[in-house]
Design a protein around this motif. Structure first.
Motif, short mmCIF file in Angstrom:
data_model
loop_
_atom_site.label_atom_id
_atom_site.label_comp_id
_atom_site.label_asym_id
_atom_site.label_seq_id
_atom_site.Cartn_x
_atom_site.Cartn_y
_atom_site.Cartn_z
N SER A 362 -5.72 -11.73 -5.85
CA SER A 362 -5.26 -11.26 -4.55
C SER A 362 -5.50 -9.77 -4.41
O SER A 362 -4.86 -8.97 -5.08
CB SER A 362 -3.77 -11.56 -4.37
N GLY A 365 -2.78 -9.16 -0.66
CA GLY A 365 -1.41 -9.65 -0.63
C GLY A 365 -0.53 -9.02 -1.67
O GLY A 365 0.67 -8.81 -1.46
N ILE A 378 2.36 -9.12 0.70
CA ILE A 378 3.29 -10.16 0.28
C ILE A 378 4.29 -9.62 -0.73
O ILE A 378 5.47 -9.93 -0.70
CB ILE A 378 2.53 -11.36 -0.31
N GLU A 463 -4.86 -15.86 2.97
CA GLU A 463 -5.50 -14.58 2.67
C GLU A 463 -7.00 -14.77 2.51
O GLU A 463 -7.45 -15.67 1.81
CB GLU A 463 -4.91 -13.98 1.39
N ILE A 485 -4.94 -11.28 6.42
CA ILE A 485 -3.86 -12.19 6.06
C ILE A 485 -3.22 -12.73 7.34
O ILE A 485 -2.78 -11.96 8.19
CB ILE A 485 -2.81 -11.51 5.18
#
Length: 526
Positions: A362, A365, A378, A463, A485
């Protein structure tokens, strides 16, 4: 900045002179220049990258972390000086200048470039080998991290910290590494209840045992920590939302609706204990096919159930290396909070995870890039989430040009009931809950998940990301990132939707917008 840089160069010159005179030490210098230009929008973020879940008054146009605009230009320089006496003895100091935000006076980027607080020591340590042994010791401020063969970024501990690390080979297949680090000590100012610097240290002890066999690599590890009742204290708040480090370190419990209660203001034990254990490994015997897996568990025990925290995380990766790239699939799962706010948190604790590593699963995120690009939508780790994804790494059809593509589908593992406490629709036993969002900027959603969104099991996200690297010269490369995202938060009344407050007024729902960013970095490394 000019004075500090002059002092730094003068010190380096004096050190070079001393080395030249003695001929006893070889002086080496390394460095990295990073110039970053970025444009991003959406996400409804406030300071430190945390989402406001609909708090319009706190919203800053664009990303908003650290007051960022939609377009930002930044630069950072890191210089490493090594004084090498022999293969058994050396000293290192690692300076960092920046990140400098162009145009911002407080970051040294305004006209005249006279801003302060931009030159710092990132690392400063001594390396030596115990005489007549193979034991290597590193002492001082350094990067300490735990291994993870799946994400390539620890979900439990990765930080610049003061401490001692010792490592030694046992045989051809086994080695041991042990460390003691002290993240905090002597920061408590004192009050009428306890004197200055009393019970305010935080110490962590760790051990890992890398095993290297034919085609199989496995590393089990464990950490034990303890922090005093004043370590994270700020005023009367011992361990809650306003503490000086517990939230940021991922150690704070589910105090979302207990922040003003007695239990949220004190610890039962003089010292709380923190325990982590994990194992990570990879199978490369069938190269070019590779499989990797990781499992972590962590728990915080304070002596008060509502202030405790425990949880786990696991991940699995399978990839196949081809001539033109490496396609792979992966997935992860991490425990989340249950619907009982009185029994603490069920999310795995961490200490500055992903600090200097790049999360290979990722790039947007989580803390997934070591450049100056934006991330952590995130959260800083995968705590409280699940996800599956696919990527194609290091795709190369042209000389000096590589690209990596990834797509993730993810969601939360936290109970939807927690959203009621976080948005202020529900309290506990008469204790004050979070202030509802009335558009005045007074909501307290941020502490629910420091550095990111709090996702329940009814919230989802997708994502998409592509990273392109072009090697302009041997020492200069251009890195281009593009990320997007999409967020789907449950807007029903029982989760993030609107509700009726205790005074009979109607409070609107809490939502976020999709987020995207594009950034270009020029990185000169020597």
């Amino acid at each position: 900045m000019t004075r500090k840089l002059t002092t730094l160069l003068l010190a380096a010159t004096m050190l070079l002179g001393a080395v030249s005179a003695s001929h006893a030490v070889d002086f080496k210098i390394k460095g990295v220049w990073n110039m970053n230009f970025e444009y991003g929008s959406g996400g409804n973020f406030t300071e430190r990258g945390r989402s406001v879940n609909g708090n319009k008054a706190a919203h800053v146009t664009g990303w908003g972390r650290y007051g960022e605009d939609q377009f930002e230009a930044k630069s950072r320089v890191r210089l490493q000086l090594d004084a090498v006496a022999s293969e058994s003895l050396s000293g290192t100091v690692y300076f960092e200048i920046g990140g400098v935000t162009w145009g911002r006076s407080s970051k040294g980027g305004a006209l005249g470039a006279d801003g302060s607080n931009v030159v710092k020591i990132k690392h400063s340590y001594l390396d030596w080998v115990v005489p007549q042994t193979n034991v290597k010791v590193r002492m001082g401020i350094q990067r300490v991290f735990l291994p993870d063969f799946t994400t390539e970024a620890s979900q439990a501990f990765d930080a610049d910290v003061a401490g001692i690390v010792a490592s030694a080979p046992i045989n051809d297949n086994l080695s041991l590494s042990a460390f003691w680090v002290r993240p905090y000590n002597d920061n408590w100012a004192g009050d009428t209840q306890s004197p200055q610097n009393y019970l305010d240290n935080f110490d962590i002890f760790g051990l890992s045992a890398p095993v290297r066999l034919d085609g199989v690599n496995v590393t089990p590890w464990a950490m034990l920590g303890m922090f005093g009742s004043n370590t994270f204290r700020k005023g009367d708040d011992f361990y809650g939302k306003n503490s000086t480090g517990a939230g940021a370190l991922g150690l704070a419990p589910a105090v979302y609706a207990l922040k003003d209660s007695k239990v949220g203001r004190q610890l039962a034990d003089a010292y709380s204990t923190v325990l982590w254990a994990g194992i990570t490994g990879e199978v490369v015997k069938f190269d070019p096919f590779r499989v990797a897996a990781s499992f972590n568990y962590g728990a915080v025990d304070t002596g008060v159930e509502a202030l405790n925290r425990k949880g786990w995380y696991s991940a699995l990766l399978a990839e196949y290396k081809l001539d033109w790239g490496t396609p792979g699939i992966y997935g992860w799962y991490s425990s989340g909070d249950d619907d009982n706010i009185k029994n603490g948190s069920e999310r795995m604790p961490n200490v500055e995870a992903n600090n200097e590593s790049t999360n290979a699963m990722s790039s947007f995120g989580t803390l997934g890039t070591w450049t100056l690009g934006r991330d952590t939508l995130i959260g800083s780790t995968f705590a409280g989430t699940w996800g599956v994804g696919a990527r194609v790494k290091d795709v190369s059809f042209f000389d000096k040009l590589k690209q990596t593509f990834h797509v993730n589908i993810l969601g939360g593992t936290n109970s939807p009931s927690m959203a009621k406490y976080i948005k202020g629709a529900k309290g506990v036993d008469g204790h004050t809950s979070f202030t509802p969002d009335t558009g005045t900027g007074s909501a307290d959603f941020n502490s629910a998940n420091y550095y990111g969104l709090y996702l329940t099991s009814q919230d989802y996200a997708a994502e998409f990301g592509v990273t392109t690297t072009y090697q302009i010269y041997d020492n200069l490369r251009m890195l281009v990132e593009a990320n997007y995202i999409a967020l789907w938060l449950d807007q029903s009344r029982g989760v993030w939707g609107g509700y009726t407050a205790t005074d009979g007024s109607r409070v609107g729902g809490n939502s976020t917008t999709d987020a995207w960013n594009v950034n270009v970095s020029f990185i000169y490394k020597f």
